[in-house]
Design an enzyme around this catalytic site. Structure first.
Site, PDB file in Angstrom:
ATOM      1  N   ARG A 173       0.816  -1.213   0.000  1.00 54.23           N
ATOM      2  CA  ARG A 173       0.000   0.000   0.000  1.00 54.23           C
ATOM      3  C   ARG A 173       0.849   1.262   0.000  1.00 54.23           C
ATOM      4  O   ARG A 173       0.541   2.243  -0.709  1.00 54.23           O
ATOM      5  CB  ARG A 173      -0.957  -0.025   1.201  1.00 54.23           C
ATOM      6  CG  ARG A 173      -1.879   1.160   1.329  1.00 54.23           C
ATOM      7  CD  ARG A 173      -2.537   1.588   0.029  1.00 54.23           C
ATOM      8  NE  ARG A 173      -3.149   0.500  -0.720  1.00 54.23           N
ATOM      9  CZ  ARG A 173      -3.405   0.545  -2.019  1.00 54.23           C
ATOM     10  NH1 ARG A 173      -3.074   1.622  -2.729  1.00 54.23           N
ATOM     11  NH2 ARG A 173      -3.962  -0.481  -2.622  1.00 54.23           N
ATOM     12  N   LYS A 181       1.932  24.869  -3.599  1.00 53.02           N
ATOM     13  CA  LYS A 181       0.710  24.245  -3.083  1.00 53.02           C
ATOM     14  C   LYS A 181       0.848  22.720  -3.175  1.00 53.02           C
ATOM     15  O   LYS A 181       0.152  22.042  -3.934  1.00 53.02           O
ATOM     16  CB  LYS A 181      -0.512  24.753  -3.838  1.00 53.02           C
ATOM     17  CG  LYS A 181      -0.760  26.244  -3.608  1.00 53.02           C
ATOM     18  CD  LYS A 181      -1.934  26.752  -4.423  1.00 53.02           C
ATOM     19  CE  LYS A 181      -2.135  28.253  -4.193  1.00 53.02           C
ATOM     20  NZ  LYS A 181      -3.231  28.817  -5.008  1.00 53.02           N
ATOM     21  N   LYS A 204       4.585  39.216  -2.980  1.00 48.68           N
ATOM     22  CA  LYS A 204       3.156  39.105  -3.214  1.00 48.68           C
ATOM     23  C   LYS A 204       2.414  40.310  -2.650  1.00 48.68           C
ATOM     24  O   LYS A 204       3.039  41.238  -2.116  1.00 48.68           O
ATOM     25  CB  LYS A 204       2.643  37.788  -2.634  1.00 48.68           C
ATOM     26  CG  LYS A 204       3.303  36.564  -3.290  1.00 48.68           C
ATOM     27  CD  LYS A 204       2.843  35.263  -2.701  1.00 48.68           C
ATOM     28  CE  LYS A 204       1.445  34.898  -3.142  1.00 48.68           C
ATOM     29  NZ  LYS A 204       1.373  34.593  -4.590  1.00 48.68           N
ATOM     30  N   GLU A 250       4.427  40.008  -7.779  1.00 52.00           N
ATOM     31  CA  GLU A 250       3.055  39.738  -8.188  1.00 52.00           C
ATOM     32  C   GLU A 250       2.279  41.040  -8.251  1.00 52.00           C
ATOM     33  O   GLU A 250       2.325  41.836  -7.315  1.00 52.00           O
ATOM     34  CB  GLU A 250       2.402  38.789  -7.176  1.00 52.00           C
ATOM     35  CG  GLU A 250       0.926  38.533  -7.424  1.00 52.00           C
ATOM     36  CD  GLU A 250       0.291  37.792  -6.268  1.00 52.00           C
ATOM     37  OE1 GLU A 250       0.291  36.554  -6.288  1.00 52.00           O
ATOM     38  OE2 GLU A 250      -0.189  38.470  -5.326  1.00 52.00           O
ATOM     39  N   ASP A 264      -1.536  38.229 -11.732  1.00 53.37           N
ATOM     40  CA  ASP A 264      -2.441  37.396 -10.943  1.00 53.37           C
ATOM     41  C   ASP A 264      -3.904  37.667 -11.293  1.00 53.37           C
ATOM     42  O   ASP A 264      -4.393  38.795 -11.142  1.00 53.37           O
ATOM     43  CB  ASP A 264      -2.207  37.664  -9.453  1.00 53.37           C
ATOM     44  CG  ASP A 264      -3.001  36.711  -8.571  1.00 53.37           C
ATOM     45  OD1 ASP A 264      -3.004  35.507  -8.866  1.00 53.37           O
ATOM     46  OD2 ASP A 264      -3.603  37.174  -7.595  1.00 53.37           O
TER      47      ASP A 264
END
Length: 279
Positions: A99, A134, A166, A196, A217
């Site tokens: 597994r 992510k 950002k 960004e 963005d």
């Protein structure tokens, strides 16, 4: 291409430990201790393979003498029914490792398969597909390897290998120009700087400080085209935000250089793979 065992092995051993728990595999204990078994790992759906080293390391962690012959390599396209590996090992060990091996192989092959779909969707446009941070905690190196096996680019691996300014950084620094200027002042000669922006009104301020990359963005297609014309090659342009397989081609056709897609790692379905008695 494969990752060094030094990176993959700790992940595999952690997953095995999670599965074996306090008492080990109490079901596999029903099998005679010296029994051996020949089995094969096969794809049950079409896809792209990634993570075969996880199979090798999982099985050999429990049976160092296991014989494993691979019939595919990471990055290979496969069809349902294709054999990926043939294994002869201690039966208890192989069943106990099954597994963990399949979970990691299926997960990483799913990432590679979805990445390949995005790469094929933008073929011929000049745009390239990149991943993001992510990723599944603890699996970043493996998932980014899978993206590469699918033909995608790896964005930064963490917070320490590139400066990515950002919206919240911009807010704290007092503006786009101030943030990029501070980054330029402290960055070493090998450190890339990306900023960004979320509107065309910020683009000229960003370009004035000469960042390496400008991230656009959630821009509309029309605004992406305008940004490409306005930048005129002064920086690499990266489109991001809500990209799907249905929209990625149109985004690529605006002329941007890179399209970053969080879904490559946060939403890729596992490729169905299985372990069965050798035929």
């Amino acid at each position: 291409m494969s990752l060094p065992d030094l990176i993959v092995e700790p992940v595999v051993r952690m997953a095995l430990g999670e599965d074996l728990g306090r008492a080990g595999d109490v079901t596999a204990a029903l099998i005679p201790a010296e029994a051996r078994w020949s089995a094969q790992v096969a794809a049950r759906k079409n896809g792209v393979v990634a993570g075969l080293d996880c199979v090798r390391l999982a099985v050999r962690a429990l049976d160092p003498s296991a014989e494993i012959a691979f019939e595919a390599a990471d990055g290979d396209p496969v069809e349902a029914g294709d054999v990926l590996a043939r294994i002869n090992a201690n039966a208890r060990a192989l069943l106990s490792a099954e597994r963990t091996a399949l979970n990691l192989l299926g997960r990483l092959s799913g990432v590679a398969t979805l990445t390949r779909a995005y790469v094929e969707a933008v073929a011929g446009t000049g745009a390239r597909i990149a991943d993001t941070r992510k990723t599944t905690p603890g699996l970043r190196a493996l998932e980014k390897h899978a993206v590469a096996m699918g033909g995608g680019l790896n964005h930064r691996y963490g917070l320490d290998d590139a400066i990515l300014i950002k919206d919240n950084h911009i807010a704290v620094c007092g503006g786009v120009r101030q943030a990029v200027a501070r980054a330029r002042a402290q960055a070493g000669h090998l450190m890339k700087i990306e900023v960004e922006i979320d509107g065309l009104d910020q683009l000229e301020d960003a370009l004035a400080e000469e960042p390496d990359v400008v991230m656009l963005d959630n821009f509309s297609l029309a605004d992406l085209r305008r940004a490409v014309d306005q930048a005129a090659g002064r920086a690499v342009l990266e489109a991001s935000g809500g990209v799907t397989l249905q929209t990625v081609r149109a985004i690529a056709e605006t002329g941007v250089d890179v399209i970053s897609v969080g879904a490559l790692t946060h939403s890729a379905p596992a490729l169905d793979v299985g372990l069965d008695a050798a035929s």
